[in-house]
Design an enzyme around this catalytic site. Structure first.
Site, short mmCIF file in Angstrom:
data_model
loop_
_atom_site.label_atom_id
_atom_site.label_comp_id
_atom_site.label_asym_id
_atom_site.label_seq_id
_atom_site.Cartn_x
_atom_site.Cartn_y
_atom_site.Cartn_z
N LYS A 98 97.49 40.85 35.56
CA LYS A 98 95.79 40.43 36.02
C LYS A 98 95.88 39.25 36.88
CE LYS A 98 93.82 40.38 32.06
NZ LYS A 98 94.97 40.72 31.12
N ARG B 168 85.87 40.74 27.19
CA ARG B 168 86.89 41.07 26.16
C ARG B 168 86.50 41.84 25.04
NH1 ARG B 168 90.90 37.02 28.36
NH2 ARG B 168 92.92 37.33 27.19
N ARG C 273 107.36 34.00 30.25
CA ARG C 273 106.58 33.68 31.49
C ARG C 273 106.43 31.85 31.40
NH1 ARG C 273 100.09 35.34 31.80
NH2 ARG C 273 99.87 34.66 29.83
N ARG D 71 102.97 28.50 28.02
CA ARG D 71 101.62 28.29 27.36
C ARG D 71 102.19 28.68 25.89
NH1 ARG D 71 97.75 32.50 30.22
NH2 ARG D 71 97.29 32.94 28.29
N ARG E 236 98.21 38.38 20.07
CA ARG E 236 97.19 38.69 21.14
C ARG E 236 97.11 40.40 21.62
NH1 ARG E 236 99.66 35.18 25.47
NH2 ARG E 236 98.18 35.78 26.84
P1 AMP Z 1 93.99 34.61 29.11
O1 AMP Z 1 94.45 33.60 30.06
O2 AMP Z 1 92.93 35.75 29.83
O3 AMP Z 1 95.04 35.52 28.53
O4 AMP Z 1 93.17 34.02 27.86
C1 AMP Z 1 93.73 33.10 27.06
C2 AMP Z 1 93.00 33.00 25.69
O5 AMP Z 1 91.62 32.45 26.25
C3 AMP Z 1 92.58 34.14 25.06
O6 AMP Z 1 93.95 34.53 24.14
C4 AMP Z 1 91.59 33.78 24.16
O7 AMP Z 1 91.73 32.94 23.09
C5 AMP Z 1 90.79 32.98 25.32
N1 AMP Z 1 89.77 34.07 26.04
C6 AMP Z 1 90.02 34.14 27.34
N2 AMP Z 1 89.01 34.89 27.77
C7 AMP Z 1 88.14 35.25 26.70
C8 AMP Z 1 86.98 36.10 26.50
N3 AMP Z 1 86.65 36.77 27.57
N4 AMP Z 1 86.50 36.05 25.44
C9 AMP Z 1 87.12 35.35 24.08
N5 AMP Z 1 88.22 34.64 24.22
C10 AMP Z 1 88.74 34.39 25.88
#
Ligand code: AMP
Length: 215
Positions: A13, A88, A127, A160, A171
């Site tokens: 994404k 999400r 990554r 990360r 996740r």
């Molecule tokens: P991402 O970079 O989108 O993979 O997000 C990293 C982490 O941020 C996720 O594993 C969640 O802990 C948190 N996170 C990001 N977006 C959301 C969301 N829309 N709702 C809840 N937690 C989020």
């Protein structure tokens, strides 16, 4: 125009978002990036969010929806926006439907990027991310020219905390249980487009462009 990128962690994404934002002049809203930045800066939001993020769990809806509501009101969103990593949960999607009319927008398309699970694990655990500009690399598929140094800005690369194998598995479970129900949700609203994310980056980009150009 309002576009949403949906898909499991590691689907690409973030990688596709850069091109989409450029091609269609959209504001980029990544809740993950906003939260990571808050953690880095040690803000109140960051302190609350960190414990969930490190474990690979979702940050509570009430924290995240406020971020998006504020962000959508900023002037750069007037021409349109791309949401990456939000919504999400079905609760977040319902919230979005409630606040969008105030911004004069509606969800035009939800791009669901689908990738096989073994591939996701391989992509995420390999990554590496630039600590300065956020560019993504991969130890085997997209290595930087100089080990652990960003090709774009010379910043140091890091892994990360949530890209460790154990957290990646968590996740993916969270995605299946809490985020995948959004597929039915948006299919029911006739805005879902399925993209085969197992292909090369360029081919995924072409599929997305073909879909968005028809909107
Ligand atoms: P991402 O970079 O989108 O993979 O997000 C990293 C982490 O941020 C996720 O594993 C969640 O802990 C948190 N996170 C990001 N977006 C959301 C969301 N829309 N709702 C809840 N937690 C989020």
């Amino acid at each position: 125009m309002l576009l949403i990128l949906l898909g499991p962690p590691g689907a690409g994404k973030g990688t596709q978002a850069g091109q989409l934002v450029e091609d269609y002049g959209l504001a980029y809203i990544s809740t993950g990036a906003i939260l990571r930045n808050a953690v880095k800066e040690g803000t109140g939001l960051g302190q609350k969010a960190r414990q969930y993020m490190d474990l690979g769990q979702l940050v509570p809806d009430e924290l995240v929806v406020e971020i998006v509501k504020d962000r959508l009101q900023q002037p750069d969103c007037e021409k349109g926006a791309l949401l990456d990593g939000f919504p999400r949960t079905v609760e977040q999607a319902t919230f979005l439907e409630k606040v969008l009319p105030d911004t004069g927008k509606k969800v035009d398309c939800v791009l669901l990027i689908e990738v096989a699970e073994e591939e996701l694990i391989e992509r995420l655990t390999g990554r590496r991310v630039c600590s300065e500009c956020g560019t993504n690399f991969h130890v085997t598929h997209k290595p930087p020219k100089v080990r652990n140094v960003c090709d774009e800005c010379g910043g140091a690369l890091y892994q990360r905390a949530d890209d460790s194998l154990e957290t990646v598995k968590e996740r993916l479970e969270v995605y299946k249980n809490q985020t995948a129900p959004l597929i039915d949700f948006y299919e029911g609203r006739n805005v879902l487009a399925r993209i085969d994310g197992n292909q090369e980056i360029e081919s995924v980009r072409d599929q997305i462009k073909g879909t968005v150009d028809k909107l």
